[in-house]
Design an enzyme around this catalytic site. Sequence first.
Site, short mmCIF file in Angstrom:
data_model
loop_
_atom_site.label_atom_id
_atom_site.label_comp_id
_atom_site.label_asym_id
_atom_site.label_seq_id
_atom_site.Cartn_x
_atom_site.Cartn_y
_atom_site.Cartn_z
N GLU A 128 0.84 -1.19 0.00
CA GLU A 128 0.00 0.00 0.00
C GLU A 128 0.88 1.25 0.00
O GLU A 128 1.81 1.34 0.81
CB GLU A 128 -0.91 0.02 1.24
CG GLU A 128 -1.97 1.10 1.16
CD GLU A 128 -2.95 1.05 2.34
OE1 GLU A 128 -4.13 1.33 2.14
OE2 GLU A 128 -2.52 0.72 3.45
N ALA A 267 0.93 -1.39 11.04
CA ALA A 267 0.57 -2.71 10.52
C ALA A 267 -0.06 -2.52 9.15
O ALA A 267 -0.35 -1.40 8.72
CB ALA A 267 -0.38 -3.45 11.47
N MET A 268 -0.32 -3.62 8.46
CA MET A 268 -0.93 -3.58 7.13
C MET A 268 -1.90 -4.74 6.98
O MET A 268 -1.58 -5.88 7.29
CB MET A 268 0.16 -3.66 6.05
CG MET A 268 -0.39 -3.71 4.63
SD MET A 268 -1.37 -2.23 4.23
CE MET A 268 -2.39 -2.87 2.91
N GLU A 269 -3.09 -4.42 6.45
CA GLU A 269 -4.22 -5.35 6.41
C GLU A 269 -4.18 -6.32 5.25
O GLU A 269 -5.23 -6.64 4.66
CB GLU A 269 -5.53 -4.56 6.37
CG GLU A 269 -5.76 -3.73 5.11
CD GLU A 269 -5.28 -2.30 5.19
OE1 GLU A 269 -5.79 -1.46 4.41
OE2 GLU A 269 -4.40 -2.00 6.02
N ASN A 270 -3.04 -6.85 4.87
CA ASN A 270 -3.01 -7.86 3.82
C ASN A 270 -4.02 -8.96 4.15
O ASN A 270 -4.08 -9.43 5.28
CB ASN A 270 -1.62 -8.47 3.72
CG ASN A 270 -0.53 -7.43 3.69
OD1 ASN A 270 -0.53 -6.53 2.87
ND2 ASN A 270 0.42 -7.55 4.61
N HIS A 300 -7.70 -3.18 14.65
CA HIS A 300 -7.81 -2.31 13.47
C HIS A 300 -7.62 -3.14 12.19
O HIS A 300 -8.43 -3.05 11.25
CB HIS A 300 -6.75 -1.22 13.56
CG HIS A 300 -6.75 -0.23 12.45
ND1 HIS A 300 -7.27 1.03 12.56
CD2 HIS A 300 -6.28 -0.31 11.18
CE1 HIS A 300 -7.13 1.68 11.44
NE2 HIS A 300 -6.52 0.89 10.57
N GLU A 301 -6.56 -3.94 12.17
CA GLU A 301 -6.28 -4.73 10.95
C GLU A 301 -7.32 -5.82 10.75
O GLU A 301 -7.69 -6.12 9.60
CB GLU A 301 -4.88 -5.33 11.02
CG GLU A 301 -3.76 -4.32 11.26
CD GLU A 301 -3.81 -3.11 10.35
OE1 GLU A 301 -4.16 -3.26 9.16
OE2 GLU A 301 -3.50 -2.00 10.82
N GLU A 323 -9.86 3.53 6.54
CA GLU A 323 -9.10 3.80 7.76
C GLU A 323 -9.97 4.34 8.90
O GLU A 323 -9.76 3.99 10.06
CB GLU A 323 -7.94 4.76 7.45
CG GLU A 323 -6.95 4.23 6.43
CD GLU A 323 -6.35 2.88 6.82
OE1 GLU A 323 -6.44 2.47 8.00
OE2 GLU A 323 -5.77 2.22 5.94
#
Length: 854
Positions: A128, A267-270, A300-301, A323
């Site tokens: 992202e 973090a990242m929502e992969n 959140h993720e 978001e």
Amino acid sequence: MPGTNLTREEARTRAALLAVDAYEIELDLSSAREGGTFRSTTVVRFTATEPGSSTFIDLVAPAVSEIVLNGRALPPESFTDSRIELPDLAAENELRVVADCAYTNTGEGLHRFVDPADGETYLYTQFEVPDARRVFASFEQPDLKATFAFTVTAPAGWVVVSNSPTPEPTGDGGTRVWTFEPTPRMSTYITALVAGPYVGVFDSYDNGSQHVPLGVYCRPSLREHLDADAVFAVTKQGFDYFQEKFDFAYPFAKYDQLFVPEFNAGAMENAGAVTLRDQYVFRSKVTDAAYEMRAATVLHELAHMWFGDLVTMEWWNDLWLNESFATFAEVVCQAEAPGSKWPHSWTTFANQMKTWAYRQDQLPSTHPIMAEINDLEDVQVNFDGITYAKGASVLKQLVAYVGQDAFFQGVRAYFKRHAWGNTRLADLLGALEEASGRDLKTWSKAWLETAGINVLRPELSVAADGTIESFAVLQEAPALPAGARGEAVLRPHRIAVGLYELVDGTLVRTDRIELDVDGERTEVPQLAGRKRPAVLLLNDDDLSYAKVRLDADSLAVVTEHLGDFTDSLPRALCWASAWDMTRDGELATRDYLSLALSGLPRESDIGVVQSVQRQVKLALELYADPAWRETGLQRWAAAAEDALRAAPAGSDHQLAWARTLAGAARTDGQLALLAGLLDGSVGIDGLAVDTELRWTLLARLVATGRADEAAIDAELARDNTSSGQEHAATCRAARPTAAAKAEAWASVVDSDTLTNYVQEAVIAGFQQADQRELLAAYTEKYFASVKQVWETRSHEISQQIIGGLYPSYAVSQATLDATDAWLAAADPAPALRRQVVEARAGVERALKAQAADR
């Protein structure tokens, strides 16, 4: 030439032409231990509505060796400027691209990290906004969803994790091959790959017939610190809460969470393979606030699996839909889920997230929540306090407006209607209108499509006998900062007014009145004829998004008794109001310091304590009258030492005050205390001087000239880990010598070899508030270098440098003039201009606050 940018119009044109079916991606990572490049082979199948037309696919790679479209080899020059031109499309198309892509050390694309603890190589992807194209050829925009089938060749003994469940590898010799099943339809930016000798801990979420495998991974060097059970507990809490509220089962086949090194974000929502910064694996003691923050990130993720991954925005102007919703969801889950350890999460939100939003919303770059995103450069600088925190605040306001049951009823309909698709704002609002029966178009225009912040003030008349004669809420719409687009507007607010009385030395809420505020003045007749309470608090329970002021009598009581509210949320609201007044020059820095010294000893919420500690430090360094600054800093340092010695042994408050003193110590006695704690000659009952605290103590001793490079080397020998190397880089850059500053500057600006984390560490050490004279020479150097940095470095790296090295401690008109001269002459790209203008606004605000403090 477009370079790596992509405009919204280009994306619209491409989306109208194409429908993408599937990607098959082969990555050969057998060279990972050596670095350099890796072989990437992409086969993508897609249809075109206009046969014979042309388009392009995105790729950032050092070299391409093969481009075959529908069996026809395209010439090498088809690949130029990060795009591959695709002429003469058929109705149904197959494209094959073979490229040599590059490992990175910037946290973008496929990041490569070598752990000094074991010498092993660890990889992970971060895509992202637009970085999948650094790993495989892709149509890099969120509305061209497809399935993805990854095949990965990697060294034997490694772990390879992607969006689909991990298969058993095949092959023999020094490498193995992992062939993953195709994913569901998803956007390119949430695909993921994590590879290396990571270690995992496994569990499952089971709910009736539902079985979701869970995994938590980290590097072996962090395994002893990995509290996987705590991560699983929060994750399962989120599964229970979200599935009940969303009425939609978790949509992917498994859920892995991977703590990875040198991660640029939280973090990242992969999809099904979330990556998190591995600082969340705590290798030293941290306060409960850190565990709460990690839990919030986990939730959140997880919320993103539905809002963002299952249903995705059509274009990045609706990034806030992702978001803001995930931020709201993380907080409401912690506040309401059975068994939550942090039911006070709205206090944390008011104290931290909304403070971030208020600050962002007063910058010249302020923008509507639903921002106008013209290209990728726009969105890359838009992961800000408005997109996350203001948007979540407004969602909370919306929930108060339509009711929580109706809100989630609308969300359920939205997921069912748009599963696996792409949406716009109107799709969500339509579902919420159907569920609530309210017309949300006016609300949307006021809250989502305008910029700026409102101020709410009480106006009251009190009779001689203490009876309230009249009470009204006044609403102001301060002019937007110079350079901001649009006009300030008054908005409708749903707020509560809290009435608090002093009872046995504590402030207790005796009544609460909820009402709608609209226009410049809203009468509150319910208060007329009542005895005036000790404190009248607007926006009690923090229902709306607005800056709040106290009347003079309430402010006097709060100043004396801020720590005496029985509940944490009204305390947080008053702390936030005081901080905002300080930033706005309505409260002198020295008075804010006095308030902190009075209130902090009675503040029980450790998250609030740590936030106020950070804010006091910032206020003294930037907002205090320079002639008085040293006096204020000495008062603060003395108070920190007293609080450290008075705190209960082993408590979170003790640790927080130890860190505060480590950043504030100034006198010979205080610095000697730090040195004694570091070498063990001095002890404080209950205070564990562990690895992270040791580095914090040493950093201050180095910055004040009380410890030298030999001390840094000795500490690094004790902690020769990646974190230790970063701390050492900070310490070296913090040395109070011209040579140290020159060395740090050259390593960041004149060279591009530092990794993202080491560069960030060097910048942190370079910028020292106590070293203004040493930094003075770098204002001119900054403006001579900043445009070249923007043009030659990746987005993440350039953003670190542009924001981190701006002369923010040079609070003077000369700094503003130098900035204005550069802005006028350099013709910077809009995203670069925004970053510099934001930094300039900090200096301008500091000048005004210093004048107020005088």
